[in-house]
Design a protein around this motif. Sequence first.
Motif, mmCIF file in Angstrom:
data_model
loop_
_atom_site.group_PDB
_atom_site.id
_atom_site.type_symbol
_atom_site.label_atom_id
_atom_site.label_comp_id
_atom_site.label_asym_id
_atom_site.label_seq_id
_atom_site.Cartn_x
_atom_site.Cartn_y
_atom_site.Cartn_z
ATOM 1 N N VAL A 148 -13.120 -7.157 -13.172
ATOM 2 C CA VAL A 148 -13.073 -5.711 -12.963
ATOM 3 C C VAL A 148 -12.574 -4.991 -14.205
ATOM 4 O O VAL A 148 -13.203 -4.036 -14.690
ATOM 5 N N TYR A 222 -11.194 2.802 -10.427
ATOM 6 C CA TYR A 222 -11.820 1.694 -9.711
ATOM 7 C C TYR A 222 -11.403 1.725 -8.245
ATOM 8 O O TYR A 222 -10.372 2.270 -7.872
ATOM 9 N N ILE A 224 -11.522 -1.185 -5.025
ATOM 10 C CA ILE A 224 -11.821 -2.556 -4.613
ATOM 11 C C ILE A 224 -11.624 -2.665 -3.105
ATOM 12 O O ILE A 224 -10.504 -2.606 -2.613
ATOM 13 N N HIS A 255 -16.226 -1.765 -6.081
ATOM 14 C CA HIS A 255 -16.331 -3.126 -5.535
ATOM 15 C C HIS A 255 -16.375 -2.970 -4.023
ATOM 16 O O HIS A 255 -15.405 -2.516 -3.409
ATOM 17 N N GLN A 356 -20.468 -5.257 -7.065
ATOM 18 C CA GLN A 356 -19.679 -4.481 -8.011
ATOM 19 C C GLN A 356 -20.636 -3.584 -8.785
ATOM 20 O O GLN A 356 -21.577 -4.074 -9.412
#
Length: 372
Positions: A148, A222, A224, A255, A356
């Motif tokens: 990542v 990001y 996740i 993600h 992703q």
Amino acid sequence: MVDTFFKRELERLFGSADIRIGGNRPWDVQIHNTSVYRRVITEGSLGLGESYMDGEWECDDLEAFFFRLLSSRVDKKVVTVADKINKYLGKIRNLQCPTRAFTVGETHYNTGNDLFKAMLDTRMIYSCGYWKETNSLDEAQKNKLRLVFDKLQLQPGMKLLDIGCGWGGAARYAAEHYDVSVTALTVSSEQAQFAREQCAGMPVNIELMDYRDLHGSFDRVYSIGMFEHVGYKNYRHYFEIVNRCLKQDGLTLLHTIGSNQPCTNGDPWSCKYIFPNSMLPSASQISESYEGLFMLEDWHVFTHDYALTLKAWYEKFEQSWPELQSGYSERFHRMWRYYLLSFAGAFRARSIQLWQVLLSKKGLQGRTAIPR
């Protein structure tokens, strides 16, 4: 006659997946209560899951059972009245509106830190690991975090936003290994408290906050394992918020678990017992939602890795059950087993996916090698 009809229907459905009722193979099922036949045929996935939780049927290898069931698309052959109602409600209501934002945190992620600590890796990462060249859960999760942050091209001094930070393991890893500062959001009070303790003394700020209340400017963003809780009515708004908070030369990584086709509601059993108000995005729903806001840089699929992750969690959960059982019922034990192994079978069957997605605002210049 009615009960005989339901029995024959279930035998026919299971038979199309080479699953036998009363068979002796690991993926065959043993029925302990004849009400199972009616419950599964009339209630679909909810009836199948609840009857297992109630101890009305058994299977030695639930993961293999679901792999066969979903590979044969048996789930598409049972459409109940409740399924139709849920689909309709998903279209007319925003099931993930702000007033519902904290529901999944309170009912799932607050289940018990002792449970998650026993089940997860040492960093308590509750999302798919990356099992490239390893058989270790700890290493698989470390591989995923490196993947990542290397995709995001982190540089020292950057400001990083983590939407859906869990117990803070990813934020801590970024601060420790990439010399960045992190703002991290969660809708779980238990996660927030634990993450603050884990990240004490580091440049990591943990906020108990819905992503829609977010303000600020960041070099990288990001998420996740959080987008599954956003809901299709809010996908565009999510990307608008990320776009607003991301600097012009920024990158964002998503993600997420994905669906093979667009949907407007989640699985009835999973929504009731595991992830309330959740649903899986399809590739088209994601791409339509970011078009005009971001450019696609990479779409990475490593679905089978989630089957491996869930099996690892299951093994740790079962090993720890003797220490956990004083705080949880046997029905919970069966529910959690069913959850982990049904999802593992679904990923192995490619009934659901793991993606992703790397996006930029202006487009990366020149030839860029995306890490794998």
